[in-house]
Design an enzyme around this catalytic site. Structure first.
Site, short mmCIF file in Angstrom:
data_model
loop_
_atom_site.label_atom_id
_atom_site.label_comp_id
_atom_site.label_asym_id
_atom_site.label_seq_id
_atom_site.Cartn_x
_atom_site.Cartn_y
_atom_site.Cartn_z
N HIS A 169 0.58 -1.29 0.06
CA HIS A 169 0.06 -0.02 -0.20
C HIS A 169 0.82 1.32 -0.04
O HIS A 169 0.13 2.23 -0.04
CB HIS A 169 -0.93 -0.12 1.30
CG HIS A 169 -1.95 -1.12 1.33
ND1 HIS A 169 -2.99 -1.13 0.09
CD2 HIS A 169 -2.22 -2.10 1.85
CE1 HIS A 169 -3.66 -2.10 0.33
NE2 HIS A 169 -3.21 -2.67 1.69
N ASP A 205 -2.69 -10.23 -2.60
CA ASP A 205 -3.34 -9.97 -1.35
C ASP A 205 -4.83 -9.41 -1.31
O ASP A 205 -5.09 -9.09 -2.52
CB ASP A 205 -2.55 -8.73 -0.53
CG ASP A 205 -2.87 -8.15 0.68
OD1 ASP A 205 -2.01 -8.43 1.58
OD2 ASP A 205 -4.02 -7.41 0.85
N HIS A 207 -6.36 -7.03 -0.40
CA HIS A 207 -6.54 -5.74 -0.75
C HIS A 207 -5.54 -5.22 -2.06
O HIS A 207 -4.59 -5.71 -2.10
CB HIS A 207 -6.01 -4.76 0.67
CG HIS A 207 -6.53 -5.12 1.98
ND1 HIS A 207 -6.23 -6.02 2.66
CD2 HIS A 207 -7.92 -4.86 2.34
CE1 HIS A 207 -6.72 -6.28 3.63
NE2 HIS A 207 -8.03 -5.34 3.63
N ASP A 294 -4.41 -12.74 3.43
CA ASP A 294 -5.79 -12.36 4.04
C ASP A 294 -6.99 -12.76 3.22
O ASP A 294 -8.10 -12.14 3.29
CB ASP A 294 -5.80 -11.04 4.37
CG ASP A 294 -5.10 -9.98 3.43
OD1 ASP A 294 -4.52 -10.28 2.25
OD2 ASP A 294 -4.71 -8.85 3.65
C1 SP5 Z 1 -1.20 -5.06 4.12
C2 SP5 Z 1 -2.70 -5.08 4.26
O1 SP5 Z 1 -3.19 -6.27 4.00
N1 SP5 Z 1 -3.29 -4.05 4.82
C3 SP5 Z 1 -4.63 -3.93 4.98
C4 SP5 Z 1 -5.00 -2.64 5.57
C5 SP5 Z 1 -6.38 -2.48 5.78
N2 SP5 Z 1 -6.88 -1.57 6.75
C6 SP5 Z 1 -8.12 -0.98 6.98
C7 SP5 Z 1 -8.62 -2.44 7.78
C8 SP5 Z 1 -9.99 -1.83 8.45
C9 SP5 Z 1 -10.51 -3.14 8.88
N3 SP5 Z 1 -11.19 -2.95 10.51
C10 SP5 Z 1 -12.00 -4.16 10.89
C11 SP5 Z 1 -11.87 -4.03 12.29
C12 SP5 Z 1 -12.77 -5.30 12.77
N4 SP5 Z 1 -12.52 -5.29 14.14
ZN ZN Z 2 -4.18 -7.09 2.56
#
Ligand code: SP5
Ligand code: ZN
Length: 352
Positions: A169, A205, A207, A294
């Site tokens: 990212h 990944d 994302h 993920d």
């Molecule tokens: C490297 C990588 O996989 N980065 C991913 C970044 C995602 N950031 C935002 C995620 C927000 C999700 N939060 C959920 C909380 C639920 N307890």
């Molecule tokens: Zn990710």
């Protein structure tokens, strides 16, 4: 498979990230990497070593400056000491950005104010900057670059850079998504410098790899391909659509394969085959895989349905490209399974 791991990764330990108006515990934890390392050792994957070059000679900084903006590198290196200088009590608190320049506001003037520069050089409030973030990220970048050099020299067919914080990212001049330095981009550039005329980056990944796409957006020597959750609903939201094909000289050299939440392995694998077809058509001489797991059905922040055994097939499919390959470690937040899932990809690859 040769694995170069980051012995300094523990120095980056965020405590909280902003989520729906609250600070929640960070998903990107040090145990993630420790689980992968333990699984590599349990299954006898070798050789396994830290980077030989500690970057003291300046070669690492030269490599970082090929991908990242000098103002950004300077900021990240000194951000923690600036943060603590604001208030000695800050030594106990992570630094998070909270203000960003909207379109139409100035990005060309570097503000004096620390919070303003945190916002200028980032895109989310989920990526805490901690006391050891710079040292950890820098040592992680060294892993990726060294893995690429080992592959370029022909010493090995493939190598795994096991490092955190992750990288895909991070852009030329911004952090976000738990990432500070773009390890996959640094590896791709090192493969180019090592003689590969065309390099493909395959990002698996969950994302979208927005940083990597942006870094190579206008280049035709690096094809970027990403399979990810549809940005209409999934992080990082503002890049990763199918109509982004690259700009200028890079037109035609980016491929995005967004998939809906709930995608299972059969459908995900069809996208992988499309990605590998594009890489073959491009005529890549070397491959970087931004390896996030993920996509796992049990991942706490993601929405695909891959099972642990599917990752063996992912590795076999990627090996079918028959390219010198560098893997970088990206996301994967189901901590208990992250080791098995990651090593399954490497084992599937190596067995083919
Ligand atoms: C490297 C990588 O996989 N980065 C991913 C970044 C995602 N950031 C935002 C995620 C927000 C999700 N939060 C959920 C909380 C639920 N307890
Ligand atoms: Zn990710």
């Amino acid at each position: 498979m040769l694995t170069i791991h980051n012995p300094q990764h523990h120095l980056h330990q965020g405590s909280h990230e902003m989520f729906r108006g609250r600070l929640v515990p960070c998903h990107e934890t040090a145990q993630r990497l420790d689980h992968v390392l333990a699984e590599l050792q349990r299954r006898g994957v070798a050789p396994l070593r830290p980077p030989a070059d500690d970057g003291g000679g300046g070669a690492l900084d030269t490599a970082l400056a090929q991908i990242h903006d000098p103002r950004y590198l300077h900021f990240i290196e000194h951000a923690w000491s600036e943060w603590v200088a604001l208030d000695p009590g800050n030594a106990e608190r992570d630094a998070l950005p909270s203000v960003w320049p909207a379109p139409g506001m100035r990005r060309d003037v570097l503000p004096d104010n620390f919070a303003a520069r945190m916002g200028l050089f980032s895109f989310d409030a989920g990526t805490p900057l901690t006391a050891g973030s710079w040292l950890a990220a820098r040592a992680g970048a060294a892993c990726a670059i060294e893995a690429a050099r080992e592959v370029s020299s022909g010493a090995v067919r493939a190598a795994f850079a096991l490092s955190r914080p992750p990288g895909h990212h991070a852009g030329a001049d911004f952090f976000g998504g738990y990432c500070f330095l773009n390890n996959a981009a640094l590896a791709a550039q090192a493969l180019r410098d090592g003689g590969a005329k065309r390099v493909a980056v395959l990002d698996v990944d969950y994302h979208h790899g927005n940083g990597t796409q942006a870094i190579f957006d206008a280049r035709s020597d690096v094809l970027t391909v990403s399979i990810h959750g549809d940005p209409m609903t999934e992080y990082p939201f503002f890049l990763g659509h199918a109509d982004e094909r690259g700009t200028g000289a890079g037109a035609g050299f980016n491929l995005n394969l967004p998939l809906p939440r709930g995608t299972d392995f059969a459908r995900w694998r069809a996208a992988l085959h499309r990605a590998l077809d594009a890489i073959r058509t491009f005529g890549a001489d070397a491959l970087v895989v931004a390896l996030g797991v993920d996509t796992f059905e049990g991942d706490p922040i993601s929405g695909f349905l891959l099972r642990s055994s599917d990752y063996l097939q992912v590795g076999r499919d990627i090996a079918g490209a028959k390219l010198p390959t560098v893997f970088t470690f990206e996301g994967g937040y189901a901590v208990a399974e992250v080791g098995v899932n990651t090593v399954n990809v490497l084992e599937g690859f190596s067995a083919s």
